[in-house]
Design an enzyme around this catalytic site. Structure first.
Site, mmCIF file in Angstrom:
data_model
loop_
_atom_site.group_PDB
_atom_site.id
_atom_site.type_symbol
_atom_site.label_atom_id
_atom_site.label_comp_id
_atom_site.label_asym_id
_atom_site.label_seq_id
_atom_site.Cartn_x
_atom_site.Cartn_y
_atom_site.Cartn_z
ATOM 1 N N LYS A 562 0.827 -1.211 0.000
ATOM 2 C CA LYS A 562 0.000 0.000 0.000
ATOM 3 C C LYS A 562 0.863 1.265 0.000
ATOM 4 O O LYS A 562 0.522 2.260 -0.650
ATOM 5 C CB LYS A 562 -0.950 -0.006 1.191
ATOM 6 C CG LYS A 562 -0.259 -0.084 2.539
ATOM 7 C CD LYS A 562 -1.218 -0.311 3.663
ATOM 8 C CE LYS A 562 -0.489 -0.350 5.006
ATOM 9 N NZ LYS A 562 0.558 -1.385 5.033
ATOM 10 N N THR A 563 2.000 1.273 0.727
ATOM 11 C CA THR A 563 2.871 2.444 0.746
ATOM 12 C C THR A 563 3.464 2.702 -0.633
ATOM 13 O O THR A 563 3.535 3.850 -1.088
ATOM 14 C CB THR A 563 3.995 2.258 1.778
ATOM 15 O OG1 THR A 563 3.421 2.054 3.068
ATOM 16 C CG2 THR A 563 4.910 3.466 1.811
ATOM 17 N N ASP A 616 1.876 8.054 5.869
ATOM 18 C CA ASP A 616 2.113 6.613 5.870
ATOM 19 C C ASP A 616 1.868 6.024 7.259
ATOM 20 O O ASP A 616 2.266 6.614 8.275
ATOM 21 C CB ASP A 616 3.555 6.339 5.428
ATOM 22 C CG ASP A 616 3.778 4.880 5.101
ATOM 23 O OD1 ASP A 616 2.793 4.195 4.768
ATOM 24 O OD2 ASP A 616 4.934 4.435 5.157
ATOM 25 N N ASP A 617 1.228 4.846 7.270
ATOM 26 C CA ASP A 617 0.939 4.131 8.521
ATOM 27 C C ASP A 617 0.298 5.066 9.536
ATOM 28 O O ASP A 617 0.866 5.392 10.586
ATOM 29 C CB ASP A 617 2.223 3.527 9.104
ATOM 30 C CG ASP A 617 2.600 2.235 8.400
ATOM 31 O OD1 ASP A 617 1.699 1.586 7.844
ATOM 32 O OD2 ASP A 617 3.795 1.901 8.397
ATOM 33 N N LYS A 644 -10.023 17.380 7.351
ATOM 34 C CA LYS A 644 -11.288 17.988 6.938
ATOM 35 C C LYS A 644 -11.119 19.416 6.441
ATOM 36 O O LYS A 644 -11.976 19.939 5.736
ATOM 37 C CB LYS A 644 -12.274 17.999 8.116
ATOM 38 C CG LYS A 644 -12.809 16.638 8.514
ATOM 39 C CD LYS A 644 -13.784 16.795 9.677
ATOM 40 C CE LYS A 644 -14.353 15.459 10.110
ATOM 41 N NZ LYS A 644 -15.288 15.602 11.260
ATOM 42 N N LYS A 722 4.716 -7.437 -0.907
ATOM 43 C CA LYS A 722 5.989 -7.047 -0.309
ATOM 44 C C LYS A 722 6.720 -8.263 0.254
ATOM 45 O O LYS A 722 7.945 -8.409 0.094
ATOM 46 C CB LYS A 722 5.741 -6.008 0.789
ATOM 47 C CG LYS A 722 6.997 -5.363 1.341
ATOM 48 C CD LYS A 722 6.629 -4.255 2.328
ATOM 49 C CE LYS A 722 7.886 -3.599 2.892
ATOM 50 N NZ LYS A 722 7.532 -2.529 3.869
#
Length: 755
Positions: A562-563, A616-617, A644, A722
């Site tokens: 995902k990264t 990230d994370d 937001k 990964k």
């Protein structure tokens, strides 16, 4: 017109005016034995000077052979007591239709201050003037005393005279007034009053003349040579707000009740021309030399000295305001790094309160009870949020202009400015295209573009230097030195990186293994990502697009790539500002420090037209722990607010967040803040693994076929991309070809068993 008779010329002596009241009438006194009552005007001439015409009256107290002159008359005609003068009667035939006089306070009248806000009604003054001086002769440049309302003495100087053509009036023809040097004041002569230069008198009324207004803009100023690239819009806005009112006459400003702007605040990222613009404003204005002060210079270790330093800055303006009143010139004070002395009151620790008292002193000088009207404050800062709010309200630093990063047109202008001499002296190659360089320098500040030009020049000069045992310069360097396109490209790649640019190295680190499109799920994510990028860029959409790239546990564990996918989308956006906000950069940070760091990332993003932030994370930023559970509520609330918050008008922001804990984010009520959610599954099909193995080039075709058909075809696969790439890299290290496939399959089973 003036007529005389040479036979009447006589030599007489200058004497004092016989009485005090007579000295206020602008009439010279003569003895009845010298001139009879029919003589109304005399012409006086000294041996070396011009002639002067006076209105006379008979006074028995004047000694025969002398003429009594008041002090103003003696000053005007440059006469001294007992001086010999030639005198003759004369006639004044010009009838004045307009007399324009300059008014000031009479210097010997001590009760009148040097400046006053008391209004002098010129309409009433004109009526009294005609009562006192009707039928008298006046000459251009004549000085005399005017007693107004029997108690106020004013100095009057004749500025100009206009006479009517009586012959044309008698003939019924149109008569146009014409300027004359001498004439007689009539009962219907129009009188206009103007302020004398540097006078503090306050004139009002319809008989107030239009005093010559000194242009606020320096007469030799050329707007085409302003030398501020990319800030045309900002400069025009400042000119409209701060200086337009100073172009028009004070009379017009009084009529509409308009007050001049007293303060300008220039804020924005460093290196974008705030100081340069302040300098150019100082040069543009036809005012005194600006006082340039660095904020920290004001602060002093001794009690009261910091406040005294503020008072000294305004001392000259204060003195001139008292002396000249509304005619005072403009005083400019430029504060660089104004946030150093004008922090929000109560925000600085300690019990000295120095910062608070400095702010109070500055507020009092700009817009206090004894406010000054002849000042212009220009403040500059990179931290507008630190400045006391009271200083930013209208009437103080009310014109607040953000000097942001230049757009492509602005960067082109800046490049033109810094390369002008190279083009003029033919020291730049024809292959250098400034428009192309402007397109390549996204998010470069003005200072960074200047640094780019210097770096390119250094690269070009380095070609002409021979470094052996000693440094030798090519003797033909003057002729050979040419800055080429490659020099600029080298500087772009190696020397100058924009502070608000793309985090290329971090993105490359996240994409170390590249992106392997092993199936439709990945291609769909990339397609959706491209659409989200276009959505961010679109003018008609809102300025914020936030995306969560997550792994659902029932679809797959972490290590799903995902990264890398988020980094690929950030790279594909080609936005000028890309920043990676990662928990690894905040190891050991307190909650407050972490929130400030995250806030800074978003604030920096708002300064660019197009920005992308990769968080990230996200659960690691929140200090989430499965045992407890535990998380940082302070960081959570900060992220909820920032995710937001819409960016400023005209700015676009794409936020890409990654997470392996969807359920945790759902429990924290974070999922609702994302406009889109992209799901990243793990590899669960043999064909998916086959594509990865083929693109890795570790196994040959037969080995790939063996792995897929004999080992993976008949069983379920569940592994992240990964992790799979890590196992392939391990197999790459096996020297014996016979053991490469077995090693890979064994480790794959172990990995799946752990899951």
């Amino acid at each position: 017109m003036m007529s005389t008779s040479d036979s009447c010329i006589r030599t007489m002596k200058v004497a004092l005016c016989p009485s005090n009241p007579l000295s206020f009438t602008n009439i010279a006194a003569v003895n009845e034995n010298d001139f009879n009552s029919n003589v109304k005007y005399i012409k006086v001439k000294t041996n070396s000077g011009p002639h002067y015409v006076f209105t006379v009256c008979v006074d028995k107290n004047v000694v025969r052979g002398t003429i009594g002159f008041s002090e103003p008359q003696r000053q005007w005609a440059k006469l001294s007591i007992t001086q010999d003068i030639k005198v003759e009667p004369c006639n004044v035939s010009e009838c004045l239709c307009l007399i324009v006089v300059e008014a000031d306070f009479y210097k010997l009248y001590e009760k009148i201050p040097r400046t006053t806000m008391e209004a002098y009604d010129t309409d009433q003054m004109a009526k009294e003037f005609l009562v006192q001086f009707s039928r008298m002769a006046f000459s251009c440049g004549q000085r005399f005393v005017f007693q107004f309302q029997n108690k106020k003495l004013l100095w009057l100087t004749v500025k100009s005279l206009e006479a009517a053509d009586l012959n044309a009036i008698k003939a019924g023809e149109e008569s146009k007034p014409r300027p004359v040097e001498l004439g007689c004041c009539l009962a219907n002569t129009i009188i206009q009053f103007e302020k004398a230069e540097r006078s503090g008198i306050n004139l009002i009324g319809k008989s107030k003349g239009k005093a010559l207004q000194q242009s606020i803009i320096s007469p030799d100023w050329d707007f085409n040579k302003i030398g501020i690239g990319g800030l045309d819009k900002e400069f025009n806005a400042i000119f409209r707000r701060a200086f337009a009112s100073r172009i028009f006459s004070p009379e017009l400003m009084e009529q509409i009740g308009c007050k001049h702007v007293k303060g300008i605040l220039l804020h924005g990222p460093p290196g974008n021309g705030k100081t340069l613009m302040a300098r150019q404003i100082g040069k543009m204005l036809n005012a005194r030399e600006p006082k340039i002060v660095n904020g920290p210079q004001i602060l002093d270790k001794y009690v009261g000295e910091s406040e005294a330093n503020i008072r000294r800055l305004f001392a000259d303006a204060e003195e001139e305001e008292k002396r000249a009143g509304l005619n005072s010139g403009l005083h400019i004070i430029i504060f660089d790094e104004i946030d150093a002395i004008c922090k929000a009151r109560g925000s600085v620790g300690g019990n000295t309160g120095v910062h608070d008292t400095v702010v109070n002193q500055l507020l009092a000088k700009i817009d206090g009870i004894e406010q000054l009207n002849n000042i212009l404050i220009i403040g500059m800062t990179n931290r507008k949020d630190m400045i006391d709010e009271a200083l930013l309200r209208p009437g103080r630093l009310e014109v607040q202009m953000e000097i942001g990063l230049p757009d492509e047109k602005g960067r082109y202008q800046i490049l033109q400015i810094h390369s002008a001499l190279m083009y003029e002296n033919e020291k730049i190659s024809a292959d250098v295209n400034l428009e192309e360089l402007a397109a390549l320098t996204k998010n470069f500040s003005g200072a960074e573009i200047e640094g780019l030009v210097r770096a390119a020049q250094s690269t070009a000069m380095n070609r002409l230097i021979k470094a052996s045992n000693k440094v030798e310069v090519d003797p033909e360097a003057t002729k050979k030195l040419i800055i080429k396109k490659d020099d600029f490209l080298h500087a772009l790649e190696h020397d100058i990186k924009p502070a608000f640019g793309a985090a290329a190295e971090q993105l490359e680190h996240c994409l170390a293994g590249g992106i392997i499109v092993w199936g439709k799920p990945i291609s769909s994510i990339l397609t959706d990502g491209d659409l989200l990028i276009k959505q961010t860029e679109a003018a008609e959409t809102s300025g914020l697009v936030s995306v969560l790239i997550e792994v659902v546990f029932f679809l797959g564990p972490p290590n799903s790539g995902k990264t890398a996918l988020a980094a690929e989308l950030a790279k594909r956006s080609n936005f000028p500002f890309v920043k990676v906000c990662s928990s690894e950069d905040m190891v050991g940070f307190s909650e407050s420090a972490k929130c400030l760091n995250i806030r800074k990332v978003f604030d920096d993003a708002y300064k660019s037209q197009l920005s992308c932030i990769l968080v990230d994370d996200i659960e690691r930023l929140l200090d989430y722990g499965p045992i407890g559970p535990r998380y940082s509520n302070l960081t959570l609330q900060a992220l909820l607010v920032l995710l937001k918050k819409q960016p400023p008008k005209g700015k676009k922001l794409l936020v890409l967040c990654t997470s392996s804990r969807r359920q945790v984010l759902e429990d924290m009520e974070m999922l609702s803040v994302f406009s889109s959610v992209l799901h990243v599954p793990n590899l669960s099909d043999a064909e998916h693994v086959k594509k990865v193995l083929e693109q890795s080039h570790v196994f040959n075709k037969n080995e790939v076929t063996h792995i897929i058909r004999n080992e993976l075809c008949n069983r379920k696969i569940f592994v992240g991309i990964k992790k799979l790439l890590s196992l392939i890299d391990m197999a790459r290290q096996v020297v014996d070809d016979d053991y490469r496939v077995p090693t890979f399959l064994t480790k794959l089973k172990e990995a799946e068993a752990v899951l």
